[in-house]
Design a protein around this motif. Structure first.
Motif, PDB file in Angstrom:
ATOM      1  N   GLY A 111     -30.588  26.893 -45.066  1.00  0.00           N
ATOM      2  CA  GLY A 111     -32.116  26.525 -45.369  1.00  0.00           C
ATOM      3  C   GLY A 111     -31.922  25.178 -45.804  1.00  0.00           C
ATOM      4  N   ARG A 112     -30.721  24.572 -46.372  1.00  0.00           N
ATOM      5  CA  ARG A 112     -30.981  23.085 -47.165  1.00  0.00           C
ATOM      6  C   ARG A 112     -29.431  22.950 -46.983  1.00  0.00           C
ATOM      7  N   LEU A 113     -28.161  23.957 -46.458  1.00  0.00           N
ATOM      8  CA  LEU A 113     -26.430  23.584 -46.588  1.00  0.00           C
ATOM      9  C   LEU A 113     -26.306  24.323 -44.885  1.00  0.00           C
ATOM     10  N   SER A 114     -26.014  23.508 -43.996  1.00  0.00           N
ATOM     11  CA  SER A 114     -25.420  24.096 -42.521  1.00  0.00           C
ATOM     12  C   SER A 114     -23.775  23.986 -43.132  1.00  0.00           C
ATOM     13  N   ILE A 115     -23.122  24.738 -42.282  1.00  0.00           N
ATOM     14  CA  ILE A 115     -21.830  25.201 -42.523  1.00  0.00           C
ATOM     15  C   ILE A 115     -20.927  25.285 -40.974  1.00  0.00           C
ATOM     16  N   VAL A 116     -19.977  25.220 -40.655  1.00  0.00           N
ATOM     17  CA  VAL A 116     -18.765  24.935 -39.337  1.00  0.00           C
ATOM     18  C   VAL A 116     -17.574  25.396 -39.934  1.00  0.00           C
ATOM     19  N   ALA A 117     -17.286  25.969 -39.075  1.00  0.00           N
ATOM     20  CA  ALA A 117     -15.896  26.254 -39.733  1.00  0.00           C
ATOM     21  C   ALA A 117     -14.771  25.641 -38.466  1.00  0.00           C
ATOM     22  N   TRP A 118     -13.795  25.113 -38.823  1.00  0.00           N
ATOM     23  CA  TRP A 118     -12.683  25.012 -37.692  1.00  0.00           C
ATOM     24  C   TRP A 118     -12.687  26.113 -36.743  1.00  0.00           C
ATOM     25  N   ASP A 119     -12.021  26.963 -37.488  1.00  0.00           N
ATOM     26  CA  ASP A 119     -10.858  28.272 -36.900  1.00  0.00           C
ATOM     27  C   ASP A 119     -12.403  28.876 -36.899  1.00  0.00           C
ATOM     28  N   ASP A 120     -12.176  30.150 -35.855  1.00  0.00           N
ATOM     29  CA  ASP A 120     -13.534  31.064 -35.653  1.00  0.00           C
ATOM     30  C   ASP A 120     -12.225  32.352 -36.465  1.00  0.00           C
ATOM     31  N   SER A 121     -12.372  33.072 -36.823  1.00  0.00           N
ATOM     32  CA  SER A 121     -12.377  34.632 -37.563  1.00  0.00           C
ATOM     33  C   SER A 121     -13.068  36.039 -37.638  1.00  0.00           C
ATOM     34  N   ALA A 122     -12.603  36.460 -37.763  1.00  0.00           N
ATOM     35  CA  ALA A 122     -13.404  37.968 -38.270  1.00  0.00           C
ATOM     36  C   ALA A 122     -14.471  37.816 -40.071  1.00  0.00           C
ATOM     37  N   LEU A 123     -13.270  36.416 -40.488  1.00  0.00           N
ATOM     38  CA  LEU A 123     -13.925  36.435 -41.966  1.00  0.00           C
ATOM     39  C   LEU A 123     -15.925  36.158 -41.833  1.00  0.00           C
ATOM     40  N   CYS A 124     -15.239  34.472 -40.228  1.00  0.00           N
ATOM     41  CA  CYS A 124     -16.544  34.031 -39.426  1.00  0.00           C
ATOM     42  C   CYS A 124     -17.422  34.756 -39.381  1.00  0.00           C
ATOM     43  N   ARG A 125     -16.907  36.233 -38.277  1.00  0.00           N
ATOM     44  CA  ARG A 125     -17.902  36.880 -37.950  1.00  0.00           C
ATOM     45  C   ARG A 125     -19.008  37.936 -38.971  1.00  0.00           C
ATOM     46  N   VAL A 126     -18.277  38.378 -40.652  1.00  0.00           N
ATOM     47  CA  VAL A 126     -18.888  38.856 -41.480  1.00  0.00           C
ATOM     48  C   VAL A 126     -19.197  39.003 -42.558  1.00  0.00           C
ATOM     49  N   THR A 127     -18.461  37.478 -42.155  1.00  0.00           N
ATOM     50  CA  THR A 127     -19.815  37.155 -43.874  1.00  0.00           C
ATOM     51  C   THR A 127     -21.023  37.105 -43.579  1.00  0.00           C
ATOM     52  N   HIS A 128     -22.124  36.499 -44.749  1.00  0.00           N
ATOM     53  CA  HIS A 128     -23.557  35.951 -44.602  1.00  0.00           C
ATOM     54  C   HIS A 128     -23.949  35.366 -45.293  1.00  0.00           C
ATOM     55  N   PRO A 129     -24.343  34.468 -44.865  1.00  0.00           N
ATOM     56  CA  PRO A 129     -24.473  34.315 -42.891  1.00  0.00           C
ATOM     57  C   PRO A 129     -23.618  34.435 -42.350  1.00  0.00           C
ATOM     58  N   ARG A 130     -22.713  34.539 -40.874  1.00  0.00           N
ATOM     59  CA  ARG A 130     -22.543  34.676 -40.229  1.00  0.00           C
ATOM     60  C   ARG A 130     -21.772  32.838 -39.680  1.00  0.00           C
ATOM     61  N   LEU A 131     -21.115  31.970 -40.232  1.00  0.00           N
ATOM     62  CA  LEU A 131     -20.801  31.111 -40.527  1.00  0.00           C
ATOM     63  C   LEU A 131     -20.679  30.855 -38.369  1.00  0.00           C
ATOM     64  N   THR A 132     -21.532  29.032 -37.915  1.00  0.00           N
ATOM     65  CA  THR A 132     -21.050  28.549 -36.466  1.00  0.00           C
ATOM     66  C   THR A 132     -19.622  28.119 -37.002  1.00  0.00           C
ATOM     67  N   ALA A 133     -18.468  28.286 -35.454  1.00  0.00           N
ATOM     68  CA  ALA A 133     -16.928  28.159 -35.708  1.00  0.00           C
ATOM     69  C   ALA A 133     -16.291  27.672 -34.050  1.00  0.00           C
ATOM     70  N   LEU A 134     -15.921  27.283 -34.109  1.00  0.00           N
ATOM     71  CA  LEU A 134     -14.897  26.809 -33.098  1.00  0.00           C
ATOM     72  C   LEU A 134     -13.706  27.552 -32.753  1.00  0.00           C
ATOM     73  N   VAL A 135     -14.118  28.455 -31.561  1.00  0.00           N
ATOM     74  CA  VAL A 135     -13.078  29.264 -31.022  1.00  0.00           C
ATOM     75  C   VAL A 135     -12.154  29.308 -29.893  1.00  0.00           C
ATOM     76  N   ARG A 136     -11.100  29.448 -30.617  1.00  0.00           N
ATOM     77  CA  ARG A 136     -10.227  29.009 -29.500  1.00  0.00           C
ATOM     78  C   ARG A 136      -9.130  30.520 -29.630  1.00  0.00           C
ATOM     79  N   ASP A 137      -8.276  30.835 -28.404  1.00  0.00           N
ATOM     80  CA  ASP A 137      -7.898  31.627 -27.940  1.00  0.00           C
ATOM     81  C   ASP A 137      -6.007  31.103 -29.141  1.00  0.00           C
ATOM     82  N   THR A 138      -5.783  31.261 -29.943  1.00  0.00           N
ATOM     83  CA  THR A 138      -4.361  31.048 -30.905  1.00  0.00           C
ATOM     84  C   THR A 138      -3.598  31.647 -30.737  1.00  0.00           C
TER      85      THR A 138
END
Length: 376
Positions: free
Chosen positions: A306-333
């Motif tokens: 609503g007032r702050l957007s968040i982006v994570a550089w590396d996607d992980s299970a943490l980004c997908r299970v937190t609320h809200p789910r985090l926008t992230a850069l997805v790569r095949d590490t």
């Protein structure tokens, strides 16, 4: 304790001399094909494995490669990137029956000391080198030792133009990020002596800024990692360059440095959100800091997105299970690790040094990003 089988045991059971066993197991002439096959069958039945130390003393390969991490130890246990990278490396090495010798040290000088010791003791046949530095003594050392190596995470060729020592605090404008990097054939590593696996950090950051700018964000802070890492500087440079291209100055778009830990990530988040004109978007250099930043925002009563957007550089299970789910850069590490291990094995097999290029990460929008409030 069970006793390891020896050449003497194999010779006794196969009914041959110890020298015949040595010839057979080391692929030397001096025994017939039938005798060689019988000796190898007996060795397998007994579970015999070559002694790596003895092989090293005889000038043969050790059957191991090394990986040293010069990072604060407290940042490694929670960061998924290295776990995924090592899993990819190990997948390739295990298939080749090659061991991975892994060590964590406190700084780059200690890392160089490990390389010297491993070389003197013939502990490894080659090394995988992570976290390229802006001023890096390791390539010259490894070349001087004659120790085969693959550096992981160097810049793409178009990012190298105009290179040299960069002040991370300044992170001034550099040439624009190049085209999308796709999986490429193995290229010649000229003029470099060491092999490398390269990543498009500048292009990935340009993708993030384009997305946030398209949503309407004009105050963006990049919560970056360690200042002496080359990829940190490349990301900071790309952020500044892409911001300037859109008419945004350093008072609107900037980077702040951390050690990658949740503690420093949280402190940086509190600091920038307490400013008179706080950012409307935060870009974190790893998933742990991004999740921590989201928790700090919730603690401060600042809704995401609503007032702050968040982006994570590396996607992980943490980004997908937190609320809200985090926008992230997805790569095949893990794939990044497989490329590096494959390149090192190719060099050890006799190929000349080469360059492999990893895929550029793709941005996956999720619930943590949205247009900023209309009044900002």
């Amino acid at each position: 304790m069970a006793r390891r089988p020896t050449i003497k045991d194999i010779a006794r059971q196969a009914g041959v001399s110890e020298s015949a066993v040595s010839f057979a197991l080391n692929g030397r002439p001096g025994v017939s094909q039938d005798t060689r096959a019988r000796i190898r069958r007996v060795a397998e039945e007994l579970g015999w494995q070559p002694n790596s130390a003895a092989r090293a003393l005889s000038g043969e390969r050790s059957g191991a490669v090394g990986l040293v991490l010069a990072r604060p130890a407290h940042t490694l246990g929670v960061e998924s990137f290295f776990l995924q990278l090592v899993s990819g490396i190990q997948e390739v090495l295990a298939a080749a029956r090659t061991a991975l010798l892994f060590q964590v040290v406190e700084d780059i000088d200690a890392e160089c000391a490990v390389y010297r010791r491993w070389w003197a003791e013939r502990r490894v046949d080659g090394v995988l080198v992570v976290d390229p530095r802006t001023s890096d003594p390791r390539p010259a050392l490894l070349e001087a030792l004659g120790l085969p190596a693959v550096t992981i995470g160097e810049a793409l060729p178009q990012e190298d133009e105009g290179g040299g020592g960069i002040d991370p605090a300044a992170a001034g404008a550099t040439p624009a990020a190049g085209p999308v990097a796709t999986p490429a054939p193995r290229l010649a590593a000229t003029p470099a002596v060491l092999s490398s696996v390269r990543a498009d950090d500048a292009g990935a950051m340009a993708q993030v800024l384009e997305y946030l700018h398209g949503l309407g964000h004009r105050r963006i802070v990049h919560v970056a990692g360690l200042p002496d890492l080359a990829h940190t500087v490349r990301r900071m440079e790309s952020l500044r360059t892409e911001a300037a291209r859109r008419g945004l100055g350093p008072d609107q778009v900037r980077s702040v440095l951390t050690d990658y830990s949740d503690t420093e990530g949280a402190a940086a988040t509190r600091r920038v959100l307490a400013e008179p004109e706080p950012p409307t978007a935060l870009v974190y250099d790893n998933d742990v800091m991004a999740v921590t930043g989201s928790a700090v925002a919730a603690e401060l009563g600042i809704p995401v997105p609503g007032r702050l957007s968040i982006v994570a550089w590396d996607d992980s299970a943490l980004c997908r299970v937190t609320h809200p789910r985090l926008t992230a850069l997805v790569r095949d590490t893990a794939g990044f690790g497989r490329l590096a291990a494959g390149e090192l094995l190719a060099v050890l097999a006799g190929d000349p040094p080469g360059v492999r290029i990893s895929e550029r990460p793709r941005l996956e929008p999720r619930e943590s990003t949205a247009p900023p409030p209309a009044h900002t």
